[in-house]
Design an enzyme around this catalytic site. Structure first.
Site, PDB file in Angstrom:
ATOM      1  N   SER A  36       0.835  -1.207   0.000  1.00 13.05           N
ATOM      2  CA  SER A  36       0.000   0.000   0.000  1.00 13.05           C
ATOM      3  C   SER A  36       0.869   1.256   0.000  1.00 13.05           C
ATOM      4  CB  SER A  36      -0.951  -0.023   1.199  1.00 13.05           C
ATOM      5  OG  SER A  36      -1.885   1.026   1.123  1.00 13.05           O
ATOM      6  N   HIS A 148      -8.306   1.442  -0.722  1.00  9.10           N
ATOM      7  CA  HIS A 148      -8.358   0.517  -1.858  1.00  9.10           C
ATOM      8  C   HIS A 148      -9.783   0.035  -2.133  1.00  9.10           C
ATOM      9  CE1 HIS A 148      -4.086   0.728  -1.268  1.00  9.10           C
ATOM     10  NE2 HIS A 148      -4.226   0.252  -0.044  1.00  9.10           N
TER      11      HIS A 148
END
Length: 246
Positions: A36, A148
């Site tokens: 991430s 996300h």
């Protein structure tokens, strides 16, 4: 908005201390990858992105995410001990109803994270409670913004504008973007992957699986805590790999 720049700079500092203290030869590294937010660190380590540009991007990314979703209206749910095929089926079943849930991060076997509005999170909990999933457990992620997932569509568009103004160079060592789970040195692909990462699944389980299948001999984690190393330990045959959390 505050956590992301802080985590990024701590990770960068740890990396430099370890590199200098242990005289790491980065030319011997085969790949860089980051989970991430850590993807930005990986790009700096591989000389694809300047530190100053990464800090600017990470700060902007955090603010965009914070502003995209009203606090308290959505969240992220960790699903433990559910086989990956069952996770996908649950997502499909929930999305065929009036709710929308996204597969936020595929961390490791039995460690999945879903993201969506609170009602969708509750629908997932009920799905698990009403199904025959005796070993499956859930817990909420302590974050103010779900990551996300589709709720960040507008933030993704704004981030893309800033990314187009930043200079990216061909990395000295291939990087593995979260959305690809395989290495690339293509600057265009790297930029597109950063844009898509905001709303697409972090394919970390597949990333580690790729490394294992391509003769990974050691994995060094420069992030705060031991999260990455602990997820890596869930991979079959990972005992063959040297794991270091710095």
């Amino acid at each position: 908005a505050n956590t992301q720049p802080a985590i990024y700079l701590i990770s960068y500092s740890i990396f430099n201390v370890v590199k200098n203290e242990f005289n790491l030869d980065l030319n011997k590294a085969k790949y860089f990858a980051g989970h991430s937010l850590g993807e930005y660190s990986a790009l700096v380590y591989s000389n694809c992105l300047e530190l100053s540009d990464a800090v600017k991007l990470v700060n902007y990314r955090g603010r965009l995410m914070q502003e995209a979703v009203p606090e308290g209206t959505a969240g992220m749910l960790v699903v433990l001990n559910m086989p990956i095929n069952d996770v996908y089926k649950m997502i499909d079943d929930i999305n065929e109803s009036d709710e929308t849930i996204n597969f936020s991060t595929d961390n490791a076997d039995g460690v999945s994270v879903l993201a969506g509005k609170n009602s969708a999170i509750e629908a997932c909990k009920n799905y698990i409670a009403n199904g025959e999933f005796r070993r499956v457990k859930t817990q909420m992620v302590q974050m103010s913004v779900p990551s996300h997932c589709y709720l960040l569509d507008e933030a993704q568009e704004e981030l893309a504008k800033l990314l187009s103004e930043v200079e990216f160079k061909a990395p000295s060592i291939p990087v593995i973007p979260n959305v690809l789970a395989e290495p690339t040195s293509d600057v265009g692909v790297i930029q597109d992957s950063l844009i898509n990462q905001l709303t697409k699944t972090v394919r970390w389980r597949e990333t580690l699986d790729y490394l294992l299948k391509n003769n990974l001999s050691s994995l060094i984690d420069s992030g705060p805590g031991k999260t990455i190393i602990n997820m890596a330990r869930k991979i079959k045959d990972i005992e063959k790999i040297s794991l270091e959390a710095d």
